[in-house]
Design an enzyme around this catalytic site. Structure first.
Site, PDB file in Angstrom:
ATOM      1  N   LYS A   1      73.055  34.053  15.880  1.00 25.71           N
ATOM      2  CA  LYS A   1      72.721  34.374  17.271  1.00 25.71           C
ATOM      3  C   LYS A   1      71.276  33.979  17.550  1.00 25.71           C
ATOM      4  O   LYS A   1      70.469  33.883  16.630  1.00 25.71           O
ATOM      5  CB  LYS A   1      72.831  35.890  17.480  1.00 25.71           C
TER       6      LYS A   1
ATOM      7  N   GLU B   1      83.135  37.958  14.292  1.00 24.69           N
ATOM      8  CA  GLU B   1      83.431  38.640  13.026  1.00 24.69           C
ATOM      9  C   GLU B   1      84.184  39.944  13.211  1.00 24.69           C
ATOM     10  O   GLU B   1      84.915  40.373  12.319  1.00 24.69           O
ATOM     11  CB  GLU B   1      82.118  38.900  12.269  1.00 24.69           C
TER      12      GLU B   1
ATOM     13  N   ARG C   1      86.736  40.867  15.044  1.00 23.35           N
ATOM     14  CA  ARG C   1      88.204  40.766  14.998  1.00 23.35           C
ATOM     15  C   ARG C   1      88.695  40.526  13.585  1.00 23.35           C
ATOM     16  O   ARG C   1      89.806  40.917  13.243  1.00 23.35           O
ATOM     17  CB  ARG C   1      88.668  39.681  15.982  1.00 23.35           C
TER      18      ARG C   1
ATOM     19  N   ASP D   1      76.244  47.316  16.695  1.00 23.59           N
ATOM     20  CA  ASP D   1      77.581  46.747  16.505  1.00 23.59           C
ATOM     21  C   ASP D   1      78.473  47.633  15.624  1.00 23.59           C
ATOM     22  O   ASP D   1      79.583  47.254  15.278  1.00 23.59           O
ATOM     23  CB  ASP D   1      77.454  45.326  15.929  1.00 23.59           C
TER      24      ASP D   1
ATOM     25  N   ASP E   1      80.372  34.243  14.233  1.00 25.95           N
ATOM     26  CA  ASP E   1      79.910  35.328  15.104  1.00 25.95           C
ATOM     27  C   ASP E   1      81.081  36.091  15.736  1.00 25.95           C
ATOM     28  O   ASP E   1      80.886  37.147  16.332  1.00 25.95           O
ATOM     29  CB  ASP E   1      78.981  34.772  16.182  1.00 25.95           C
TER      30      ASP E   1
ATOM     31  N   ASP F   1      74.843  42.647  13.293  1.00 25.94           N
ATOM     32  CA  ASP F   1      75.521  41.386  13.573  1.00 25.94           C
ATOM     33  C   ASP F   1      74.497  40.298  13.887  1.00 25.94           C
ATOM     34  O   ASP F   1      74.035  40.167  15.017  1.00 25.94           O
ATOM     35  CB  ASP F   1      76.493  41.556  14.748  1.00 25.94           C
TER      36      ASP F   1
ATOM     37  N   LYS G   1      84.993  49.513  14.897  1.00 24.06           N
ATOM     38  CA  LYS G   1      84.276  48.343  14.373  1.00 24.06           C
ATOM     39  C   LYS G   1      82.967  48.815  13.752  1.00 24.06           C
ATOM     40  O   LYS G   1      82.172  49.502  14.402  1.00 24.06           O
ATOM     41  CB  LYS G   1      84.012  47.333  15.495  1.00 24.06           C
TER      42      LYS G   1
END
Ligand code: BES
Ligand code: MN
Ligand code: ZN
Length: 497
Positions: free
Chosen positions: A278, A350, A352, A289, A348, A271, A266
Site C-alpha cells: 500500500k 488478503e 478474503r 484491520d 493486498d 495490513d 477478520k
C-alpha cells in the site's frame, strides 16, 4: 463506570451532575425537566429564552443549582426533533451529556431515562441506550500517554420515580453496560498499535477471556494451520515475522442447544498490503484491520455474561500481512482447506484469503449459520461511508434478522447484492478463482469469493471497513477504533435485553 438504578424523585438525588433533557423546539419544559426547572426558579426556561438553547441533538447546557436541589449542577441534553426520536438519538444525547459531566469532573452522575416519559420509549430500551451512550461517549484511549488528561465518571445512577418501571430499567441498564463495555474493549484492541496487538496478543486475549468467562478456547499454530490444509490463510502469514494464530472461542449454553452460530472476524493485525504494498497514506490506519476480530472476541465476553440459549463459536484467523523474502507473490496459487484453489493476483486482497479458511473451518465444525465481519474493502467505504456496514447475505431470513438487529443496536447495515454475474470477474485462467476482480464492484467480488467457502450454509458477510474506524466524531464515538459490530453481534445472538 458503575451503573445502578433507583426509584426516587430526581429532586432528592445527591450527585455532582444531574442529567435531564429537552426535545428540540420546546420552550416550556415538562416532565422531569419541568420539575427541575421549577425547583431552580425557572433557570432552564430562562436559558432557553435568553441564550437560545434549542434542544438540538448533541447540544447540552449547564445550570448551577446553588443548593436549590441536592444535585450540584444540572446538564440539559438536547434530544433533537420528537419526530426523529429513537434509540440512536438517546445514545447521542446521553453521550453528549456524559461528556459534559466528565469535563466538569463529575464523579457521581444521575440521569433520567431519556425518552421514557414524554418520548414514549419503553423504559428497557431507553435505559439500555442511555447507559450505552454514557459509557461509549466518555471512552478515552490513554494507555500510551505518560500523563493522561481527562476525567472518568465513577458512577452513573439511573433515576425514575415510577417504581413500576424499575425492573425494566434495571434489565436495560445491565445489558447496556455489558454491551458498551464490550464495545470499549474492542476499541482498546483496535486503537492499540500493531507492534503490541500481534496475532499472539489476540490469542492471549482469547485465552484470558476464556479462563475469566468460562469459554472454551483453541489456538492453532502455524504447523496445525498447514496440516489442516489452510493454504489460503497460511499464504497471507508467510511474509510476517509474527507467527499466525488461528483462534477459536466456544460458548456452550447452560441447556443443550442444537443450533450453532459461528461468528468470524477478520484478524489482520497490520495490513501493509504485502508485496502489493500500500502507499503510505492508505497504510497509515491499517492497525484497524483486525476490527472484525476485536468485535467477535469482545462480543464473546458479553455473550458469556448474558448466557443466551444458543451455542456460539467465534473464529479469528489472525496474522499480519507483510512483504518480505518469504512473502506470497502476485501470481502464486494457494489451496484452501475445502480444496479450492485461488490465484493471488494482488497480495493486498488478503482478508478474503484468511476468511476463506476461517469460514471453511466454521462449516467443518458444524456451524448452522455463519456471520463474518471484515474490514474487507475500500470500495465499501466509498459506497456507504462510515455510517453503516455493507451486508451481503445468502439467506433472506438471516438477512432481515441482521438488518433489524442493526437498527436496534445502532450498528447499521445496508444490503448489497451477491450478484452472480460478477463471479466472472474473479474467474482465473489457472485456478478456481482469483482474489481480485478489478476496481468495479470490488466489495461484491470480495463477498462472492468468501461465499465459495460457506458450503451453502446460511451465511452473512459484513463489510465493516467504513464504521470500524472513525476519522471524526459521529456524536456517539470519537476518532479512532469504533467497536463496530459488537452491539450488533450481542443483539443477534442474545436478542433484546
Ligand atoms: N484492509 C483493506 C481494506 C480497507 C481499506 C479497510 C480502507 C479500511 C479502509 C483490504 O485488505 C484491502 O486492502 N482491500 C483492497 C482490495 C483490493 C486490492 C481488491 C481494497 O479495497 O483496496
Ligand atoms: Mn489489504
Ligand atoms: Zn486488509
Amino acid at each position: 463506570m458503575q451503573v445502578s438504578n433507583i426509584t426516587a424523585s430526581i429532586l432528592d438525588v445527591a450527585c455532582d451532575v444531574l442529567i435531564v433533557n429537552l426535545f428540540e423546539g420546546v420552550t416550556c419544559p415538562g416532565g422531569a425537566t419541568g420539575a427541575v426547572d421549577r425547583a431552580l426558579g425557572g433557570q432552564i426556561s430562562e436559558i432557553i429564552e435568553r441564550e437560545g438553547f434549542e434542544g438540538k441533538l448533541g447540544q447540552v447546557m449547564t445550570v448551577r443549582t446553588g443548593g436549590a436541589i441536592p444535585a450540584r449542577a444540572v446538564v440539559v441534553a438536547g434530544l433533537g426533533k420528537a419526530e426523529k426520536f429513537d434509540r440512536g438519538a438517546v445514545r447521542k444525547a446521553s453521550a453528549a451529556a456524559a461528556r459534559r459531566a466528565a469535563e466538569m469532573k463529575a464523579s457521581k452522575v444521575a440521569t433520567i431515562l431519556h425518552g421514557a416519559g414524554i418520548g414514549g420509549m419503553p423504559a428497557r430500551q431507553s435505559a439500555q441506550a442511555t447507559v450505552e451512550g454514557a459509557i461509549i461517549g466518555t471512552y478515552r484511549f490513554v494507555a500510551y500517554k505518560s500523563e493522561p488528561d481527562g476525567h472518568d465518571i465513577a458512577e452513573l445512577v439511573i433515576v425514575d420515580n415510577d417504581a413500576s418501571k424499575f425492573a425494566d430499567a434495571e434489565a436495560g441498564a445491565a445489558r447496556g453496560r455489558i454491551a458498551a463495555e464490550a464495545v470499549n474493549r474492542a476499541r482498546d484492541l483496535i486503537n492499540s498499535p500493531a507492534n503490541e496487538v500481534t496475532p499472539s496478543c489476540l490469542a492471549d486475549y482469547a485465552r484470558r477471556l476464556a479462563s475469566e468467562a468460562g469459554l472454551d478456547v483453541t489456538v492453532l499454530e502455524r504447523e496445525d494451520i498447514e496440516k489442516l490444509g489452510m493454504g489460503a490463510f497460511a499464504s497471507v502469514a508467510k511474509g510476517s515475522a509474527q507467527p499466525p494464530k488461528f483462534i477459536v472461542l466456544t460458548y456452550t449454553p447452560p441447556a443443550p442447544s442444537d443450533r450453532t452460530c459461528a461468528i468470524v472476524g477478520k484478524g489482520i493485525t497490520f495490513d501493509s498490503g504485502g508485496l502489493s504494498l500500500k502507499d503510505g497514506s492508505s497504510m497509515a490506519t491499517m492497525k484497524d484491520d483486525m476490527s472484525g476480530a476485536a468485535a467477535v472476541l469482545t462480543a464473546m465476553g458479553a455473550i458469556a455474561e448474558i448466557r443466551p440459549p444458543v451455542k456460539v463459536m467465534a473464529i479469528v484467523a489472525a496474522t499480519e500481512n507483510m512483504p518480505g523474502g518469504r512473502a506470497t507473490r502476485p501470481g502464486d496459487i494457494v489451496r484452501a482447506m475445502n480444496g479450492k484453489t485461488i490465484e493471488v493476483e494482488n497480495t493486498d486482497a488478503e482478508g478474503r484469503l484468511t476468511l476463506a479458511d476461517a469460514v471453511s473451518y466454521a462449516v467443518r465444525e458444524g456451524a448452522d449459520e455463519i456471520v463474518d465481519l471484515a474490514t474487507l474493502t475500500g470500495a465499501c467505504v466509498v459506497a456507504l461511508g462510515r455510517g453503516m456496514s455493507g451486508l451481503f447475505c445468502s439467506d433472506t431470513s438471516l438477512e432481515s434478522r441482521l438488518i433489524e438487529c442493526g437498527k436496534a443496536s445502532g450498528d447499521l447495515l445496508w444490503p448489497l447484492p451477491l450478484f452472480d454475474d460478477y463471479f466472472e470477474n474473479i474467474k482465473s485462467d489457472v485456478a478456481d478463482m482469483k482474489n481480485t476482480g478489478g476496481r468495479e464492484g470490488s466489495a461484491i467480488a470480495g463477498a462472492l469469493l468468501i461465499r465459495e467457502f460457506a458450503a451453502g450454509k446460511p451465511w452473512a458477510h459484513l463489510d465493516i471497513a467504513g464504521p470500524a474506524y472513525l476519522d471524526k466524531d459521529n456524536g456517539l464515538a470519537g476518532k479512532g477504533g469504533a467497536g463496530a459490530g459488537v452491539r450488533l453481534l450481542i443483539e443477534y445472538l442474545c436478542g433484546p435485553a
